[in-house]
Motif scaffolding. Structure first.
Motif, short mmCIF file in Angstrom:
data_model
loop_
_atom_site.label_atom_id
_atom_site.label_comp_id
_atom_site.label_asym_id
_atom_site.label_seq_id
_atom_site.Cartn_x
_atom_site.Cartn_y
_atom_site.Cartn_z
N VAL A 172 51.74 64.09 -12.56
CA VAL A 172 51.16 62.30 -12.82
C VAL A 172 53.04 61.17 -13.72
CG1 VAL A 172 50.18 61.87 -15.03
CG2 VAL A 172 49.43 64.10 -14.09
N GLY A 173 53.74 61.79 -14.49
CA GLY A 173 54.51 61.13 -14.77
C GLY A 173 55.07 60.23 -13.82
N TYR A 174 55.33 60.53 -12.22
CA TYR A 174 56.22 60.36 -11.03
C TYR A 174 55.30 59.92 -11.10
CZ TYR A 174 58.21 59.53 -6.60
OH TYR A 174 58.55 58.93 -6.12
N VAL A 175 53.78 59.75 -10.06
CA VAL A 175 53.01 58.82 -9.86
C VAL A 175 52.90 57.22 -10.70
CG1 VAL A 175 50.67 58.23 -9.54
CG2 VAL A 175 51.38 60.97 -8.86
N PHE A 176 52.86 57.40 -11.88
CA PHE A 176 53.16 56.18 -12.78
C PHE A 176 54.10 55.88 -12.90
CE2 PHE A 176 53.89 54.10 -16.65
CZ PHE A 176 53.23 53.00 -16.40
N VAL A 177 55.36 55.89 -12.35
CA VAL A 177 56.53 55.12 -12.23
C VAL A 177 56.59 54.83 -10.98
CG1 VAL A 177 58.86 55.09 -11.89
CG2 VAL A 177 58.05 56.75 -13.72
N SER A 178 55.66 55.59 -9.85
CA SER A 178 56.33 54.49 -8.37
C SER A 178 54.62 53.42 -8.40
CB SER A 178 55.48 56.08 -7.47
OG SER A 178 54.09 56.39 -7.37
N GLN A 179 54.40 53.51 -9.48
CA GLN A 179 52.86 52.80 -9.60
C GLN A 179 53.43 51.45 -10.02
OE1 GLN A 179 50.47 52.30 -7.65
NE2 GLN A 179 50.63 54.17 -6.40
N LEU A 180 54.48 51.14 -10.47
CA LEU A 180 55.30 50.66 -11.27
C LEU A 180 55.28 49.72 -10.35
CD1 LEU A 180 57.49 51.67 -13.90
CD2 LEU A 180 55.27 50.82 -14.39
N VAL A 181 56.37 49.75 -9.07
CA VAL A 181 55.97 47.74 -8.53
C VAL A 181 54.10 47.53 -7.97
CG1 VAL A 181 55.43 49.66 -6.47
CG2 VAL A 181 56.99 47.33 -6.23
N THR A 182 53.79 48.43 -8.00
CA THR A 182 52.55 47.65 -7.39
C THR A 182 51.49 46.88 -8.59
OG1 THR A 182 51.37 49.42 -5.58
CG2 THR A 182 49.78 48.12 -6.95
N ALA A 183 51.82 47.39 -9.84
CA ALA A 183 51.37 46.70 -11.50
C ALA A 183 52.25 45.36 -11.43
CB ALA A 183 52.06 47.60 -12.30
N ALA A 184 53.66 45.99 -11.44
CA ALA A 184 54.57 44.43 -11.94
C ALA A 184 54.20 43.04 -10.61
CB ALA A 184 55.99 44.63 -10.90
N LEU A 185 53.67 43.83 -9.35
CA LEU A 185 53.35 43.10 -8.74
C LEU A 185 51.48 42.18 -8.45
CD1 LEU A 185 53.84 41.55 -5.18
CD2 LEU A 185 52.56 43.32 -4.26
N ALA A 186 51.46 43.06 -8.80
CA ALA A 186 49.55 42.15 -9.39
C ALA A 186 50.17 41.35 -10.73
CB ALA A 186 48.96 43.22 -9.96
N PHE A 187 50.81 41.95 -11.50
CA PHE A 187 50.76 40.44 -13.12
C PHE A 187 51.46 39.69 -12.08
CE2 PHE A 187 53.90 40.02 -16.73
CZ PHE A 187 52.38 39.44 -17.70
N TRP A 188 52.30 39.98 -11.27
CA TRP A 188 53.28 38.11 -11.12
C TRP A 188 52.53 37.60 -10.57
CZ3 TRP A 188 54.71 37.23 -5.73
CH2 TRP A 188 55.18 36.32 -5.59
N LEU A 189 51.40 38.27 -9.42
CA LEU A 189 50.42 37.23 -8.98
C LEU A 189 49.18 36.22 -10.06
CD1 LEU A 189 49.62 39.22 -5.66
CD2 LEU A 189 51.13 36.80 -5.92
N SER A 190 49.13 37.22 -10.77
CA SER A 190 48.34 37.12 -11.69
C SER A 190 49.23 35.81 -12.60
CB SER A 190 47.61 38.43 -12.93
OG SER A 190 46.98 37.55 -13.62
N THR A 191 49.89 35.62 -13.31
CA THR A 191 50.76 34.59 -13.18
C THR A 191 50.82 33.13 -12.85
OG1 THR A 191 52.73 34.80 -12.70
CG2 THR A 191 52.26 35.80 -15.10
N VAL A 192 49.98 33.02 -11.33
CA VAL A 192 50.55 32.24 -10.55
C VAL A 192 49.66 31.38 -9.55
CG1 VAL A 192 53.03 32.88 -10.31
CG2 VAL A 192 51.13 33.73 -8.53
N THR A 193 48.67 32.74 -10.04
CA THR A 193 47.33 32.36 -9.55
C THR A 193 45.84 32.14 -11.05
OG1 THR A 193 45.15 32.54 -7.88
CG2 THR A 193 46.50 34.54 -8.88
#
Length: 310
Positions: A206-227
């Motif tokens: 579970v810990g690894y799955v969460f860390v591996s999803q950080l890139v998706t989280a950061a990508l979504a967050f960045w897109l959320s600030t530009v749109t």
């Protein structure tokens, strides 16, 4: 803005800060006496707002119901171990061996896509939704510093994403134990782990799955600030994640696939061995964290300069 007594107040929504001079303000200080940037938008306030939103309740309901759906599917389709070819053991074939095996199977079938959706939803909707409701500029004029606003929203979004990661295997472990009993975890490579050791290994997964999803989280967050469109931020993050999964299947890319986060999304399977192999998970975590740091930095840098009009 000039008042009758000559007091002047200035609000700078471009930076999300306010300055004021007049009675009650220390001489030479551009801020109100009781203004503390760190006290604006407390995490508990943001967490409560996000918790009460309908999409949070829908995500929680889907994650809770999935294990029950899979138990029903196994009950209808029969024992999956009888359908494995060549006597080869796999997570799916051993799904009904114990509650631990069922939890591992649920993670296996959901880590590639299902768990991507709540992460993209929580992180991609958080800033863009404020813009779509025309409330973002009012938050900045409160005044909430821009960096504080993004930090609070990102922190809460990651906490909710982590909660989603934990909720699914916890429910699966409980449902699986009720349906198939509390016993050893049958490993795909052969052998078994005691029930106590299996819980620890699942925690690592579970810990690894969460860390591996950080890139998706950061990508979504960045897109959320530009749109200003929440669906665009969420859909863009999910879409690019799918593109990464497709590219990882192109064997002609060779070693270039090592820089794709999708290439390491199932590295957690190395934790389900008699002896844990850490090398793949370390590489996968490094790739995910590196991309996440760059994307979060872009989000903070771009939002600091953005002209917020909605």
């Amino acid at each position: 803005m000039t008042t009758d007594d000559g007091e002047r107040a200035t609000t700078a929504t471009g930076r999300g800060t306010a300055t004021a001079t007049g009675p009650g303000t220390p001489p030479g200080d551009g801020r109100a006496a009781d203004y503390r940037p760190r006290r604006t938008l407390p995490l508990r306030v943001e967490a409560r707002r996000q918790l009460l939103r309908r999409r949070t309740l829908v995500v929680a309901a889907v994650l809770v119901l999935l294990p029950f759906v899979l138990v029903a599917a196994f009950a209808i389709g029969g024992d999956p171990s009888t359908r494995s070819g060549g006597g080869r053991i796999s997570l799916m074939a051993a799904a009904t061996a114990s509650g631990g095996n069922f939890a591992a199977t649920v993670l296996f079938v959901s880590a590639g896509f299902l768990l991507v959706v709540p992460v993209a939803l929580f992180c991609g909707d958080t800033v863009a939704s404020e813009a779509s409701w025309s409330s973002l500029r009012y938050l900045l004029a409160a005044p909430v510093p821009r960096a504080r606003l993004l930090l609070a929203k990102l922190t809460v979004a990651l906490l909710f994403s982590a909660a989603a990661m934990v909720l699914l295997p916890l429910v699966a472990l409980g449902v699986g134990t009720a349906a198939y009993g509390w016993g050893p975890l049958q490993l795909p490579t052969g052998g078994a782990l005691s029930a106590g050791d299996a819980v620890g290994r699942l925690a690592v997964v579970v810990g690894y799955v969460f860390v591996s999803q950080l890139v998706t989280a950061a990508l979504a967050f960045w897109l959320s600030t530009v749109t200003d469109a929440p669906l665009g931020a969420v859909g863009g993050a999910v879409g690019l994640t799918i593109v990464g999964n497709v590219l990882d299947q192109v064997t002609a890319l060779g070693g270039w696939r090592d820089v794709l986060p999708a290439h390491w999304q199932y590295a957690w399977a190395d934790a389900l061995q008699p002896t844990v192999e850490w090398s793949g998970m370390v590489q996968g975590a490094s790739v995910s964290v590196a991309y996440a740091l760059v994307l979060v930095a872009l989000a903070f840098r771009g939002f600091a300069r953005k002209d917020v009009v909605s």
